[in-house]
Design a protein around this motif. Structure first.
Motif, mmCIF file in Angstrom:
data_model
loop_
_atom_site.group_PDB
_atom_site.id
_atom_site.type_symbol
_atom_site.label_atom_id
_atom_site.label_comp_id
_atom_site.label_asym_id
_atom_site.label_seq_id
_atom_site.Cartn_x
_atom_site.Cartn_y
_atom_site.Cartn_z
ATOM 1 N N PRO A 66 -40.906 -36.906 -16.091
ATOM 2 C CA PRO A 66 -39.735 -36.123 -15.688
ATOM 3 C C PRO A 66 -40.067 -34.648 -15.469
ATOM 4 C CG PRO A 66 -39.565 -36.775 -17.989
ATOM 5 C CD PRO A 66 -40.818 -37.398 -17.454
ATOM 6 N N MET A 67 -39.408 -34.070 -14.477
ATOM 7 C CA MET A 67 -39.536 -32.648 -14.152
ATOM 8 C C MET A 67 -38.219 -31.979 -14.550
ATOM 9 S SD MET A 67 -42.500 -32.404 -12.366
ATOM 10 C CE MET A 67 -42.408 -31.131 -11.128
ATOM 11 N N ASN A 68 -38.298 -30.860 -15.252
ATOM 12 C CA ASN A 68 -37.118 -30.098 -15.647
ATOM 13 C C ASN A 68 -36.998 -28.954 -14.644
ATOM 14 O OD1 ASN A 68 -35.352 -28.219 -16.929
ATOM 15 N ND2 ASN A 68 -35.798 -29.190 -18.888
ATOM 16 N N VAL A 69 -35.993 -29.041 -13.762
ATOM 17 C CA VAL A 69 -35.888 -28.121 -12.636
ATOM 18 C C VAL A 69 -34.488 -27.507 -12.558
ATOM 19 C CG1 VAL A 69 -37.644 -29.381 -11.328
ATOM 20 C CG2 VAL A 69 -35.218 -29.930 -10.998
ATOM 21 N N GLU A 70 -34.397 -26.446 -11.791
ATOM 22 C CA GLU A 70 -33.116 -25.755 -11.587
ATOM 23 C C GLU A 70 -33.025 -25.291 -10.146
ATOM 24 O OE1 GLU A 70 -30.830 -21.745 -13.286
ATOM 25 O OE2 GLU A 70 -32.877 -22.212 -13.923
ATOM 26 N N VAL A 71 -31.862 -25.475 -9.553
ATOM 27 C CA VAL A 71 -31.554 -24.884 -8.258
ATOM 28 C C VAL A 71 -30.534 -23.804 -8.530
ATOM 29 C CG1 VAL A 71 -30.440 -25.259 -6.028
ATOM 30 C CG2 VAL A 71 -32.076 -26.927 -6.899
ATOM 31 N N GLY A 72 -30.801 -22.593 -8.041
ATOM 32 C CA GLY A 72 -29.906 -21.490 -8.337
ATOM 33 C C GLY A 72 -29.817 -20.494 -7.205
ATOM 34 N N GLY A 73 -28.985 -19.501 -7.441
ATOM 35 C CA GLY A 73 -28.844 -18.386 -6.524
ATOM 36 C C GLY A 73 -28.895 -17.095 -7.322
ATOM 37 N N ILE A 74 -29.498 -16.073 -6.745
ATOM 38 C CA ILE A 74 -29.573 -14.773 -7.399
ATOM 39 C C ILE A 74 -28.243 -14.072 -7.144
ATOM 40 C CG2 ILE A 74 -30.785 -12.564 -7.477
ATOM 41 C CD1 ILE A 74 -33.316 -14.172 -6.567
ATOM 42 N N THR A 75 -27.503 -13.795 -8.222
ATOM 43 C CA THR A 75 -26.139 -13.289 -8.086
ATOM 44 C C THR A 75 -26.045 -11.767 -8.093
ATOM 45 O OG1 THR A 75 -25.767 -13.429 -10.465
ATOM 46 C CG2 THR A 75 -25.129 -15.343 -9.133
ATOM 47 N N GLY A 76 -27.032 -11.113 -8.625
ATOM 48 C CA GLY A 76 -26.985 -9.657 -8.639
ATOM 49 C C GLY A 76 -26.052 -9.077 -9.693
ATOM 50 N N GLY A 77 -25.445 -9.915 -10.515
ATOM 51 C CA GLY A 77 -24.564 -9.422 -11.559
ATOM 52 C C GLY A 77 -24.067 -10.543 -12.436
#
Length: 162
Positions: A66-77
């Motif tokens: 298993p791979m522990n992964v995250e998809v995200g966005g840089i929110t700046g705050g």
């Protein structure tokens, strides 16, 4: 593979993020990433959260498990997370970085070899679950919502150094 910039050591300050973290097998991981990107973009847009580059973070890597992964966005705050999309950060530090177009596997191999050949060390701990990285991610400098051809995406690959 086209190298746009690097490899080089760069400094990054801490960056606020909003992300969805899951555990998934390596096989099929990129299809999971694509579905999570679509979900993340929809949820953030729905809530009116402005965000910059989308990223794919590899928290724990086990190519045979298993791979522990995250998809995200840089929110700046600051971001008020919920049970699915959680507030987080990309930590400050020195990173080995490479910007490329196409062939993620080759780019990853190239950056890992450059770190080793330069006498640097990644911020990584060996763990029974796999290699646990302090921070390793791909930031999609090309917006995946406007360019569907992944082979045209400009990508920053970054691995935090010890």
């Amino acid at each position: 593979m086209e190298i746009i910039e690097g490899p080089a050591v760069v400094e990054h300050g801490e960056r606020a993020t909003a992300g969805i973290r899951v555990v998934t097998p390596f096989r099929g991981m990129f299809a999971v990433r694509d579905r999570l990107m679509e979900e993340l973009h929809g949820r953030l847009d729905e809530r009116g959260v402005e965000f910059g580059h989308t990223f794919f973070r590899l928290h724990v890597i086990d190519m045979n498990g298993p791979m522990n992964v995250e998809v995200g966005g840089i929110t700046g705050g600051a971001f008020d997370g919920d049970d699915r999309v959680r507030a987080g950060t990309l930590p400050a530090g020195r990173y080995a970085s490479l910007t490329y177009v196409n062939h993620a596997r080759r780019a990853n191999r190239m950056l890992v070899e450059w770190i080793r050949d330069s006498g640097l060390h990644a911020d990584v701990d060996e763990d029974p679950a796999g290699d646990r990285f302090g921070c390793r991610y791909e930031a999609y400098l090309t917006d995946p919502r406007t360019e569907r051809m992944k082979t045209r995406w400009r990508v920053e690959l970054a691995i935090r150094l010890a």
